[in-house]
Design an enzyme around this catalytic site. Structure first.
Site, short mmCIF file in Angstrom:
data_model
loop_
_atom_site.label_atom_id
_atom_site.label_comp_id
_atom_site.label_asym_id
_atom_site.label_seq_id
_atom_site.Cartn_x
_atom_site.Cartn_y
_atom_site.Cartn_z
CG ASP A 43 -1.61 -1.14 1.60
OD1 ASP A 43 -1.55 -2.11 0.84
OD2 ASP A 43 -2.29 -1.14 2.65
CD GLU A 225 -7.14 -5.07 3.94
OE1 GLU A 225 -6.57 -5.82 4.74
OE2 GLU A 225 -6.84 -5.01 2.74
C1 FRU Z 1 -3.98 -3.59 2.63
C2 FRU Z 1 -3.34 -4.03 3.94
C3 FRU Z 1 -3.69 -3.07 5.05
C4 FRU Z 1 -2.56 -3.26 6.01
C5 FRU Z 1 -1.39 -3.49 5.10
C6 FRU Z 1 -0.38 -4.46 5.63
O1 FRU Z 1 -3.32 -4.05 1.51
O2 FRU Z 1 -3.75 -5.33 4.25
O3 FRU Z 1 -4.96 -3.28 5.61
O4 FRU Z 1 -2.37 -2.15 6.84
O5 FRU Z 1 -1.93 -4.00 3.88
O6 FRU Z 1 0.76 -4.49 4.84
#
Ligand code: FRU
Length: 492
Positions: A43, A225
């Site tokens: 992300d 998320e």
């Molecule tokens: C989304 C996610 C988020 C988390 C991160 C972990 O892709 O799952 O929810 O904070 O990636 O790397």
């Protein structure tokens, strides 16, 4: 003698590895899309515009090309296209690894991190406690702060982290914070399994739970998320957008980004409609949120991959790229509000015209040299296809089907696809406009295509891995006509 053979083999091994990684670089490292210098990325995080510089942080595992202990990588840019790598901003600590989150400029020094004459940038992120998770606890994700008083170069963790403890929700993460001027307070959107929780704070340290949204609306094929709540202006009216990423459960499987439009009163969010709306129908735009401190201009960047196969895509020295940053725009179709997105204007500014034809009645073969933007207009009652290909029978086909009123990207024969059973597929997106002409814009890089149709109302992002770079795109009006075909090379 044995020793000589051994050394010879060693030298050979190094040189073949060198060759392999060179090939990977040349073949797959995008030109105009952000990638980490090495190792794993997911992300985008903590995006912030400050003193003429766009900051991009990102989920990063610097020691491996697969997901693992998360850090915040860091890069900066003045045009959102050309990026400079910066040292890692946040490292794991005793409270956990550093999951996704956001960053704000605390101009009024509400948190008290700045001394007179200083301005603090504050990052709000999730601490993920891997031991707690392994022990089967449900409270292993908490929200924490870090601040920078040197314009984002170095970051200091707040010594009283976490600022929000976990109430017993396993998926409790990805805080996105904005300043809500009417009530002079900060608002945090936080993803909590199947809903978004809103909190408020006067000082970024003490947070009050305000409300919850979404249990009964939107898509729920997986975990919610990376949310993002922000106001947008439309003819003097304020409309609130709430972005919610979802994995799995996207329209073309795996990870995807839905959004809601509605009202926010400083406490709770109300959506105008129960309908599920998607920002991008392609398989490869996830966890996108917007930059802070860009005023009324809202710029989003997403991770150009999908959790279904992100850990298996065929690159070794780095994994994943970001999408082209996109400017979000509100649109009204009759009585329905929509969120459209188009590449940021700085991309267009880098374009050099390489081919132009006013009317195309038969297949037009245009040569590619490097990353490019292809745009044209097509009759909405007719099919069209754009086939980008090499001389190895590998191709990606972007097209429109007027009967189904659908755009599609077919990457079944795009190159390497066997690394995951879901990769070789045709993905579709509905057409939402009823304009008799379709405006098409394609952003092409070595391993991706981004389709923006009808001024960004229908968007698709798709990655691919040909064994040899695509050399041409064949624009085929089928039995219709294509107008204003333009190829611009993007020189960096
Ligand atoms: C989304 C996610 C988020 C988390 C991160 C972990 O892709 O799952 O929810 O904070 O990636 O790397």
């Amino acid at each position: 003698m044995k020793r000589a053979v051994f050394y010879l083999m060693l030298v050979y091994c190094f040189s073949c590895q060198e060759k392999k990684s060179m090939t990977e670089e040349e073949l797959y490292r995008p030109d105009i899309h952000f990638t980490p210098p090495k190792a794993w990325m997911n992300d985008p995080n903590g995006m912030l515009y400050h003193k003429g510089v766009y900051h991009l942080f990102y989920q990063h595992n610097p020691d491996s090309s697969v997901w693992g202990p998360m850090h915040w990588g860091h890069a900066t840019s003045t045009d959102l296209i050309e990026w400079q790598h910066e040292p890692i901003a946040l490292f794991p600590d005793s409270l956990g690894t550093i999951f996704s989150g956001s960053a704000v400029i605390d101009s009024n020094n509400t948190a008290g991190f700045a001394k007179p004459g200083e301005t603090a940038l504050v990052a709000i992120f999730t601490h993920h406690n891997t031991q707690g998770e392994k022990a089967g606890r449900s409270d292993f994700q908490t929200q924490s702060l870090a601040y920078s008083i040197d314009d984002g170069k170095t970051w200091i963790k707040y010594d009283q982290n976490p600022v929000i403890k976990n109430p017993g929700i396993k998926d409790f993460r990805d805080p996105k914070v904005i300043w809500y001027a009417p009530k002079q307070k900060w608002i945090m959107s936080l993803a909590a399994q199947n809903k978004i929780l809103f909190y408020s704070s006067k000082d970024l340290k003490n947070w009050i739970a305000e409300s919850s949204f979404g249990e009964d609306v939107g898509a729920h094929g997986g975990v919610w998320e990376c949310p993002d709540l922000f106001p947008m202006q439309y003819e003097g009216k304020t409309i609130w957008a709430l972005i919610v990423n979802l994995n799995p459960g996207a329209p073309n499987k795996g990870s995807g980004t839905q959004y809601f439009l509605g009202e926010f009163d400083g406490k709770s969010f109300k959506s105008f409609t129960d309908q599920t709306l998607w920002l991008d129908y392609g398989p490869d735009n996830y966890a996108g949120v917007t930059w802070s401190n860009t005023g009324d201009q809202k710029i989003l960047i997403g991770w150009m991959s999908n959790w279904m196969y992100a850990n298996q895509v065929p690159t070794q020295s780095w994994r994943s790229a970001m999408t082209i940053p996109r400017e979000l725009k509100l649109m009204k179709l009759g009585e329905t509000w929509r969120l459209a997105s188009l590449p940021v204007s700085s991309l267009q500014a880098l374009g050099k015209e390489a081919f132009h034809k006013v009317k195309v009645d038969a297949i037009e073969k245009i040569r590619l040299s490097g990353s490019s933007v292809i745009s044209f207009q097509a009759d909405a009652t007719k099919n069209f296809t754009v086939t980008c290909l090499n001389d190895q029978q590998e191709k990606v086909v972007i097209g429109y089907d007027p009967i189904k009123q659908e755009f599609y990207i077919d990457r079944r024969s795009s190159g390497q696809t066997a690394f995951h059973p879901e990769f070789a597929a045709i993905h579709t997106a509905p057409r939402l406009s009823n304009n008799p002409l379709i405006q098409v814009k394609l952003v092409l890089d070595k391993t991706s295509v981004e389709l923006f149709a009808d001024d960004g109302l229908s968007v698709m992002t798709s990655i691919f891995f040909p064994k040899k770079g695509y050399q041409e795109c064949w624009v085929d009006p089928q039995n219709g006509q294509i107008m204003g075909l333009l190829l611009e090379q993007i020189g960096k």
